[in-house]
Design a protein around this motif. Structure first.
Motif, mmCIF file in Angstrom:
data_model
loop_
_atom_site.group_PDB
_atom_site.id
_atom_site.type_symbol
_atom_site.label_atom_id
_atom_site.label_comp_id
_atom_site.label_asym_id
_atom_site.label_seq_id
_atom_site.Cartn_x
_atom_site.Cartn_y
_atom_site.Cartn_z
ATOM 1 N N ALA A 190 61.862 72.376 0.393
ATOM 2 C CA ALA A 190 61.692 70.560 0.676
ATOM 3 C C ALA A 190 62.721 69.913 0.913
ATOM 4 C CB ALA A 190 61.207 70.027 -0.653
ATOM 5 N N GLU A 191 63.994 70.152 1.025
ATOM 6 C CA GLU A 191 65.227 69.586 1.533
ATOM 7 C C GLU A 191 65.522 69.307 3.185
ATOM 8 O OE1 GLU A 191 65.584 66.328 -0.230
ATOM 9 O OE2 GLU A 191 64.471 67.031 -1.634
ATOM 10 N N TYR A 192 65.098 70.573 3.540
ATOM 11 C CA TYR A 192 65.603 71.324 4.863
ATOM 12 C C TYR A 192 64.353 71.892 5.708
ATOM 13 C CZ TYR A 192 67.821 73.742 8.463
ATOM 14 O OH TYR A 192 68.911 74.193 9.189
ATOM 15 N N VAL A 193 63.780 70.860 6.934
ATOM 16 C CA VAL A 193 62.237 70.883 7.612
ATOM 17 C C VAL A 193 62.460 70.506 8.970
ATOM 18 C CG1 VAL A 193 59.910 70.217 7.528
ATOM 19 C CG2 VAL A 193 61.239 69.256 5.252
ATOM 20 N N GLU A 194 62.732 72.841 9.183
ATOM 21 C CA GLU A 194 62.249 72.454 10.186
ATOM 22 C C GLU A 194 61.468 72.871 11.520
ATOM 23 O OE1 GLU A 194 62.553 77.222 11.998
ATOM 24 O OE2 GLU A 194 63.931 76.523 11.055
ATOM 25 N N VAL A 195 61.666 72.234 12.665
ATOM 26 C CA VAL A 195 60.005 71.363 13.325
ATOM 27 C C VAL A 195 59.439 72.612 13.689
ATOM 28 C CG1 VAL A 195 61.774 70.268 15.043
ATOM 29 C CG2 VAL A 195 61.628 72.158 15.630
ATOM 30 N N ASP A 196 57.978 72.696 13.987
ATOM 31 C CA ASP A 196 56.752 73.606 13.612
ATOM 32 C C ASP A 196 57.323 74.126 15.125
ATOM 33 O OD1 ASP A 196 55.880 73.005 11.191
ATOM 34 O OD2 ASP A 196 54.131 71.604 12.334
ATOM 35 N N ASP A 197 56.933 75.703 14.636
ATOM 36 C CA ASP A 197 56.833 76.836 15.796
ATOM 37 C C ASP A 197 58.452 76.478 16.781
ATOM 38 O OD1 ASP A 197 56.371 79.008 17.625
ATOM 39 O OD2 ASP A 197 54.446 78.321 17.830
ATOM 40 N N PRO A 198 59.719 76.352 16.325
ATOM 41 C CA PRO A 198 60.187 76.301 17.892
ATOM 42 C C PRO A 198 60.910 76.995 18.882
ATOM 43 C CG PRO A 198 61.873 76.912 15.262
ATOM 44 C CD PRO A 198 60.097 76.773 14.974
ATOM 45 N N ILE A 199 60.292 78.011 18.444
ATOM 46 C CA ILE A 199 60.313 79.085 19.313
ATOM 47 C C ILE A 199 59.199 78.814 21.191
ATOM 48 C CG2 ILE A 199 60.878 81.316 21.210
ATOM 49 C CD1 ILE A 199 63.013 80.328 18.803
ATOM 50 N N ALA A 200 58.335 78.685 20.757
ATOM 51 C CA ALA A 200 57.125 77.616 21.769
ATOM 52 C C ALA A 200 57.291 76.818 22.216
ATOM 53 C CB ALA A 200 55.954 77.759 20.310
ATOM 54 N N ARG A 201 58.215 75.889 21.341
ATOM 55 C CA ARG A 201 58.437 74.727 21.795
ATOM 56 C C ARG A 201 59.588 74.439 22.902
ATOM 57 N NH1 ARG A 201 58.849 70.120 17.386
ATOM 58 N NH2 ARG A 201 59.555 68.231 19.231
ATOM 59 N N LEU A 202 60.279 75.993 22.446
ATOM 60 C CA LEU A 202 61.639 75.850 23.417
ATOM 61 C C LEU A 202 61.131 76.532 25.075
ATOM 62 C CD1 LEU A 202 64.734 76.005 23.170
ATOM 63 C CD2 LEU A 202 64.529 78.230 22.976
ATOM 64 N N ARG A 203 60.410 77.762 24.476
ATOM 65 C CA ARG A 203 59.615 77.918 26.107
ATOM 66 C C ARG A 203 59.378 76.517 26.494
ATOM 67 N NH1 ARG A 203 59.435 83.282 25.981
ATOM 68 N NH2 ARG A 203 59.929 84.363 24.198
ATOM 69 N N GLU A 204 57.906 75.381 26.389
ATOM 70 C CA GLU A 204 57.493 74.682 26.716
ATOM 71 C C GLU A 204 58.217 73.149 26.847
ATOM 72 O OE1 GLU A 204 54.035 71.965 28.155
ATOM 73 O OE2 GLU A 204 54.468 74.022 26.969
ATOM 74 N N ALA A 205 59.565 73.755 26.498
ATOM 75 C CA ALA A 205 60.767 71.941 27.127
ATOM 76 C C ALA A 205 61.355 73.079 28.421
ATOM 77 C CB ALA A 205 61.744 72.075 26.196
ATOM 78 N N ALA A 206 61.157 74.822 28.354
ATOM 79 C CA ALA A 206 61.494 75.024 29.297
ATOM 80 C C ALA A 206 61.637 75.477 30.640
ATOM 81 C CB ALA A 206 62.473 76.377 29.090
ATOM 82 N N ARG A 207 59.988 75.091 30.828
ATOM 83 C CA ARG A 207 58.618 75.822 31.661
ATOM 84 C C ARG A 207 59.011 75.633 32.747
ATOM 85 N NH1 ARG A 207 52.842 74.320 30.545
ATOM 86 N NH2 ARG A 207 53.042 76.131 28.891
ATOM 87 N N GLU A 208 60.007 73.950 33.494
ATOM 88 C CA GLU A 208 59.811 73.471 34.711
ATOM 89 C C GLU A 208 61.603 73.670 34.700
ATOM 90 O OE1 GLU A 208 57.602 72.851 37.266
ATOM 91 O OE2 GLU A 208 56.055 73.237 35.499
ATOM 92 N N LYS A 209 62.601 74.366 33.704
ATOM 93 C CA LYS A 209 63.762 74.128 34.322
ATOM 94 C C LYS A 209 64.580 75.511 34.378
ATOM 95 C CE LYS A 209 63.762 70.003 32.581
ATOM 96 N NZ LYS A 209 64.466 68.811 32.580
ATOM 97 N N PRO A 210 65.666 75.780 35.321
ATOM 98 C CA PRO A 210 66.504 77.143 35.714
ATOM 99 C C PRO A 210 67.176 77.330 34.446
ATOM 100 C CG PRO A 210 67.590 74.439 36.452
ATOM 101 C CD PRO A 210 66.746 74.439 35.393
ATOM 102 N N VAL A 211 66.516 78.105 33.543
ATOM 103 C CA VAL A 211 67.775 78.063 31.970
ATOM 104 C C VAL A 211 66.062 79.318 31.514
ATOM 105 C CG1 VAL A 211 67.950 77.804 29.620
ATOM 106 C CG2 VAL A 211 68.070 75.661 31.728
ATOM 107 N N ARG A 212 66.512 80.461 31.074
ATOM 108 C CA ARG A 212 65.488 81.429 30.769
ATOM 109 C C ARG A 212 65.625 82.357 29.647
ATOM 110 N NH1 ARG A 212 66.902 85.515 33.810
ATOM 111 N NH2 ARG A 212 68.292 86.885 32.714
ATOM 112 N N ILE A 213 65.068 81.707 29.235
ATOM 113 C CA ILE A 213 64.753 81.465 26.785
ATOM 114 C C ILE A 213 64.586 82.884 26.744
ATOM 115 C CG2 ILE A 213 63.774 80.948 25.119
ATOM 116 C CD1 ILE A 213 64.565 78.699 26.688
ATOM 117 N N GLU A 214 65.557 84.030 26.009
ATOM 118 C CA GLU A 214 65.527 85.100 25.501
ATOM 119 C C GLU A 214 65.626 85.146 24.135
ATOM 120 O OE1 GLU A 214 68.098 88.932 27.681
ATOM 121 O OE2 GLU A 214 67.562 87.429 28.729
ATOM 122 N N PRO A 215 64.879 84.682 23.085
ATOM 123 C CA PRO A 215 65.025 85.253 22.074
ATOM 124 C C PRO A 215 65.260 86.510 21.212
ATOM 125 C CG PRO A 215 62.958 83.792 22.478
ATOM 126 C CD PRO A 215 63.700 84.746 23.394
#
Length: 226
Positions: A190-215
């Motif tokens: 309850a006292e530690y809450v991360e964002v929902d689906d961080p990997i999907a959000r990461l891929r969306e943020a990197a869509r137009e960027k020159p950075v490859r996401i590699e989980p």
């Protein structure tokens, strides 16, 4: 070389579902680098396992991680000062902890490759200097879960670690060719809450960027493709 190794299941309990990878099979000169002294980043058992045959425990100046494994050297690290550790060069660079506790990130070079390991830093203003001085990077290992903490009062309601959007921005400033997400997958506290689906959000943020996401799954190797 190990950075923030974790083998103690008590650090997160059932809130972390990832498999914890043993680290007791190191061969040759061994170093354990820690970004800060919180128990999920300085795991005394992991350090002892990795340094069972001797070696060096490297930590930020101003921290005092205990116990230091028997038969090893403890080496405090000043910001911006490169250190030779066997075949590796390691440099502590600024980071910012969600609680204001001492923390660093690490720049590691070896065999013609350079990586950045962010620990669990939040956003700060040092990314540009790190990128200018050490970039570009073959890979940046960055926290991505944007966790909000409720343990200290009054509660800020703000992320105490990089969000996916911030991680992508940091990777771009650092000149990282790929971003390997770390520090996510904790749930049920309850006292530690991360964002929902961080990997999907990461891929969306990197869509137009020159950075490859590699989980990577725990225990997997990062394959250099260029």
């Amino acid at each position: 070389m190990f950075i923030d190794p974790l083998v103690n299941p008590d650090a997160w309990g059932t809130a972390l579902k990832d498999r914890l990878i043993p680290v007791g099979d190191a061969i040759g000169d061994t170093s354990v680098l820690i970004t800060h002294a919180h128990p999920d980043h300085f795991d005394a058992k992991a350090a002892a396992d990795a340094l069972a045959h001797g070696g060096t425990l490297v930590h930020p100046a101003g921290t005092n991680p205990l116990p230091v494994p028997a038969g090893t050297r403890a080496r405090p690290s000043t910001l911006w000062e490169p250190q030779l550790l066997g075949d590796f060069t390691a440099t502590a660079v600024p980071a910012s902890d969600g609680y204001g506790d001492p923390q660093v990130s690490w720049v590691i070079s070896a065999a013609g490759r350079r990586i950045f390991h962010g620990g669990d830093t939040l956003w700060h203003g040092h990314w540009w200097r790190i990128g200018r001085q050490f970039g570009p990077f073959d890979a940046a290992f960055l926290p991505v879960n944007g966790a909000r903490f409720g343990w200290r009062k009054p509660v800020s309601g703000l992320p105490g670690v990089l969000t996916p959007d911030q991680a992508v921005a940091a990777a771009e400033i650092l000149g990282a060719r790929r971003l390997v997400p770390i520090h996510y997958g904790v749930s049920g506290i309850a006292e530690y809450v991360e964002v929902d689906d961080p990997i999907a959000r990461l891929r969306e943020a990197a869509r137009e960027k020159p950075v490859r996401i590699e989980p990577l799954v725990p225990g997997a190797w990062l394959e250099w493709q260029e």
